[in-house]
Design an enzyme around this catalytic site. Structure first.
Site, PDB file in Angstrom:
ATOM      1  N   ASP A   1       0.836  -1.092   0.045  1.00  0.00           N
ATOM      2  CA  ASP A   1      -0.092   0.075   0.089  1.00  0.00           C
ATOM      3  C   ASP A   1       0.971   1.215  -0.038  1.00  0.00           C
ATOM      4  O   ASP A   1       1.403   1.537   0.993  1.00  0.00           O
ATOM      5  CB  ASP A   1      -0.979  -0.135   1.325  1.00  0.00           C
ATOM      6  CG  ASP A   1      -1.428   1.339   1.572  1.00  0.00           C
ATOM      7  OD1 ASP A   1      -1.488   2.376   0.694  1.00  0.00           O
ATOM      8  OD2 ASP A   1      -2.403   1.448   2.491  1.00  0.00           O
TER       9      ASP A   1
ATOM     10  N   GLN B   1       0.728   6.490   0.760  1.00  0.00           N
ATOM     11  CA  GLN B   1       1.516   7.717   1.435  1.00  0.00           C
ATOM     12  C   GLN B   1       3.067   7.906   1.095  1.00  0.00           C
ATOM     13  O   GLN B   1       3.580   9.234   0.764  1.00  0.00           O
ATOM     14  CB  GLN B   1       1.714   7.473   3.165  1.00  0.00           C
ATOM     15  CG  GLN B   1       0.174   7.647   3.730  1.00  0.00           C
ATOM     16  CD  GLN B   1      -0.059   8.906   3.722  1.00  0.00           C
ATOM     17  OE1 GLN B   1       0.432   9.916   3.466  1.00  0.00           O
ATOM     18  NE2 GLN B   1      -1.818   9.030   3.846  1.00  0.00           N
TER      19      GLN B   1
ATOM     20  N   LYS C   1      -3.281  11.924  -3.309  1.00  0.00           N
ATOM     21  CA  LYS C   1      -1.914  12.264  -2.351  1.00  0.00           C
ATOM     22  C   LYS C   1      -0.908  12.561  -2.823  1.00  0.00           C
ATOM     23  O   LYS C   1       0.324  12.634  -2.223  1.00  0.00           O
ATOM     24  CB  LYS C   1      -1.973  10.834  -1.655  1.00  0.00           C
ATOM     25  CG  LYS C   1      -3.125  10.485  -0.569  1.00  0.00           C
ATOM     26  CD  LYS C   1      -2.946   9.675   0.533  1.00  0.00           C
ATOM     27  CE  LYS C   1      -4.416   8.821   1.153  1.00  0.00           C
ATOM     28  NZ  LYS C   1      -4.699   9.674   2.186  1.00  0.00           N
TER      29      LYS C   1
ATOM     30  N   CYS D   1      -8.400   6.389  10.268  1.00  0.00           N
ATOM     31  CA  CYS D   1      -8.662   5.095   9.594  1.00  0.00           C
ATOM     32  C   CYS D   1      -7.781   3.915  10.074  1.00  0.00           C
ATOM     33  O   CYS D   1      -7.368   3.184   9.123  1.00  0.00           O
ATOM     34  CB  CYS D   1      -8.803   5.263   8.119  1.00  0.00           C
ATOM     35  SG  CYS D   1      -9.894   6.192   7.786  1.00  0.00           S
TER      36      CYS D   1
HETATM   37  N1  PLP Z   1      -3.706   3.707   2.757  1.00  0.00           N
HETATM   38  C1  PLP Z   1      -3.246   4.381   3.191  1.00  0.00           C
HETATM   39  C2  PLP Z   1      -1.729   4.259   4.120  1.00  0.00           C
HETATM   40  C3  PLP Z   1      -3.724   5.839   3.592  1.00  0.00           C
HETATM   41  O1  PLP Z   1      -3.189   6.725   4.026  1.00  0.00           O
HETATM   42  C4  PLP Z   1      -4.904   5.942   2.829  1.00  0.00           C
HETATM   43  C5  PLP Z   1      -5.583   7.254   2.971  1.00  0.00           C
HETATM   44  O2  PLP Z   1      -5.425   8.108   3.911  1.00  0.00           O
HETATM   45  C6  PLP Z   1      -5.472   5.054   2.275  1.00  0.00           C
HETATM   46  C7  PLP Z   1      -5.058   3.770   1.919  1.00  0.00           C
HETATM   47  C8  PLP Z   1      -6.796   5.104   1.375  1.00  0.00           C
HETATM   48  O3  PLP Z   1      -6.663   5.771   0.216  1.00  0.00           O
HETATM   49  P1  PLP Z   1      -7.825   6.461  -0.490  1.00  0.00           P
HETATM   50  O4  PLP Z   1      -8.657   6.907   0.664  1.00  0.00           O
HETATM   51  O5  PLP Z   1      -7.443   7.557  -1.411  1.00  0.00           O
HETATM   52  O6  PLP Z   1      -8.630   5.218  -1.205  1.00  0.00           O
END
Ligand code: PLP
Length: 409
Positions: free
Chosen positions: A203, A206, A229, A367
């Site tokens: 993932d 960031q 982002k 989250c």
């Molecule tokens: N993974 C990480 C580490 C994140 O910081 C985020 C969003 O804050 C996501 C996944 C999810 O990204 P999105 O909301 O753009 O789908």
């Protein structure tokens, strides 16, 4: 930092029109970059130009606008491929964002997962890298296991090595934690997983905006991130996958675009990447992400990283002097994100008061509720820095926090 570098950074700030405004009568100080970055003029203009001059639907038309829109969309895919050093552009799938990319994989790998197989994630994952795997486990009878961390917010690699086995089918780990700022040793995580033939997913939500990513060097099976982002628009994201595995897994959405041939009896799926892009895609979003990659490619990335860390170190040094503060996330390898709690104060109250001073930070669980449980806190205040921030803004943040403490205690 020398004079020339300072000038470069000041000029970068001027590229972001949104920053030049007052909030509650004070200059906006935008320190919520981990939630979403602001957009430079070049990205805003690229989207506007696309809609003013080139918009039509892609791939289907023979008329000029459709050809132009298709070129714009596919050109953006090539830019993403180069950005990640993907061997070719058909391994780049456009999605709605990181969450959508994880959902795509977690749905599409169903045919590769059986009862009692194990999926590994880490304790610091965003909900988007937890919930889709829980759902996969419900569907298949697989088991979700969690790699632990220490108090500093660092992954316990030895524990991970002990957890991985022939039962493990997939490891999915965040590259850079949105809550802690920890940069995980994904090279080691991938290497260990490969020795067990385990599928690896990173993932990069960031990470992608902060340092160069080379998917061939990493040798991961999947790498994902979101446009918004990395100075690009919302509603567009990326999934890079190895060709072999993308060919092996099923599409997760069905309809137009993703087919080669349809009869009422059966359907043949399209080739990569279209097999995973059902329906009319976010063409303007792709144009926007392409423009954000151009913007990043024009930056001196080493300088930007060095500068963001300089801001981080300066802010951390000043924050640590505040009585009752507890920094959450003290990894040795860290990015420009600082999470903290202040004894006796709720993060939301701090966030609300400092907003009165024009300062935008994120407060809450970010989250990552299981991570909050690990630290035994309801949430944190998080300041996350980008290249357009400056030292004066850090000073304003510190003053505003001190004011909040005075008002709330
Ligand atoms: N993974 C990480 C580490 C994140 O910081 C985020 C969003 O804050 C996501 C996944 C999810 O990204 P999105 O909301 O753009 O789908």
């Amino acid at each position: 930092m020398n004079k020339k570098h300072k000038e470069i950074l000041e000029n970068i700030r001027n590229e972001f029109p949104i920053l030049d405004q007052k909030i509650n009568g004070e200059d906006l100080v935008y320190l919520d970059n981990a939630a979403s970055t602001q957009k430079p003029k070049s990205v805003i203009n690229a989207i506007k130009d696309y809609y003013e001059n080139d918009h039509s639907n892609v791939h289907r038309g023979v008329h000029t606008l459709s050809v132009r829109a298709t070129e714009a969309y596919e050109n953006a895919r090539s830019k993403v491929a180069d950005f990640l050093n993907s061997p070719n552009k058909h391994q780049i799938i456009f999605t709605k964002g990181t969450t959508d990319s994880v959902n795509l994989i977690a749905s599409s790998v169903t045919n590769l997962i059986q009862e009692n197989d194990e999926i590994l994630i880490s304790s610091m994952e965003h909900h988007s890298n937890i919930v889709p795997w829980q759902e996969l486990c419900k569907r298949t009878g697989a088991v979700l296991k969690v790699i632990p961390i220490n108090e500093n917010g660092e992954l316990l690699i030895d524990e991970y090595e002990g957890m991985i086995s022939d039962k493990t089918k997939l490891v999915s780990v965040v590259h850079l934690s949105n809550t802690l700022g920890t940069i995980n040793p994904i090279e080691d995580i991938i290497r260990i997983a490969k020795s067990y033939n385990v599928i690896t997913m990173i993932d990069g939500a960031q990470a992608a905006g902060h340092f160069p990513i080379d998917v061939q060097e990493l040798d991961c099976d999947f790498y994902l991130f979101s446009g918004h982002k990395i100075f690009g628009p919302t509603g567009i994201g990326v999934l890079y996958g190895k060709e072999e595995i993308l060919n092996k897994i099923d599409p997760y959405q069905f309809g137009g675009e993703m087919i080669l041939k349809v009869t009422f009896e059966e359907t043949t799926y399209n080739d990569l990447p279209h097999k995973f892009e059902a329906g009319t895609p976010n063409i303007a979003g792709a144009v926007g992400i392409g423009a954000s990659i151009d913007f990043i490619n024009n930056l001196d990335r080493d300088l930007c990283h060095q500068y963001e860390m300089e801001l981080h170190d300066y802010a951390l040094e000043r924050l640590e002097k505040i009585e009752g503060i507890n920094i959450i996330g003290k990894s040795a390898n860290k990015s420009a994100i600082i999470s903290f709690v202040i004894e006796g104060l709720h993060p939301h109250d701090i966030g609300t008061i400092i907003n009165q001073k024009g300062i935008a930070v994120r407060t809450g669980h970010h989250c990552t509720m299981p991570l909050m449980d690990f630290y035994g806190i309801p949430g944190t205040v998080r300041a996350s820095f980008s290249i357009y921030n400056n030292h004066a803004e850090v000073d304003k943040l510190i003053d505003a926090i001190k004011l909040a403490i005075k008002m709330l205690k």
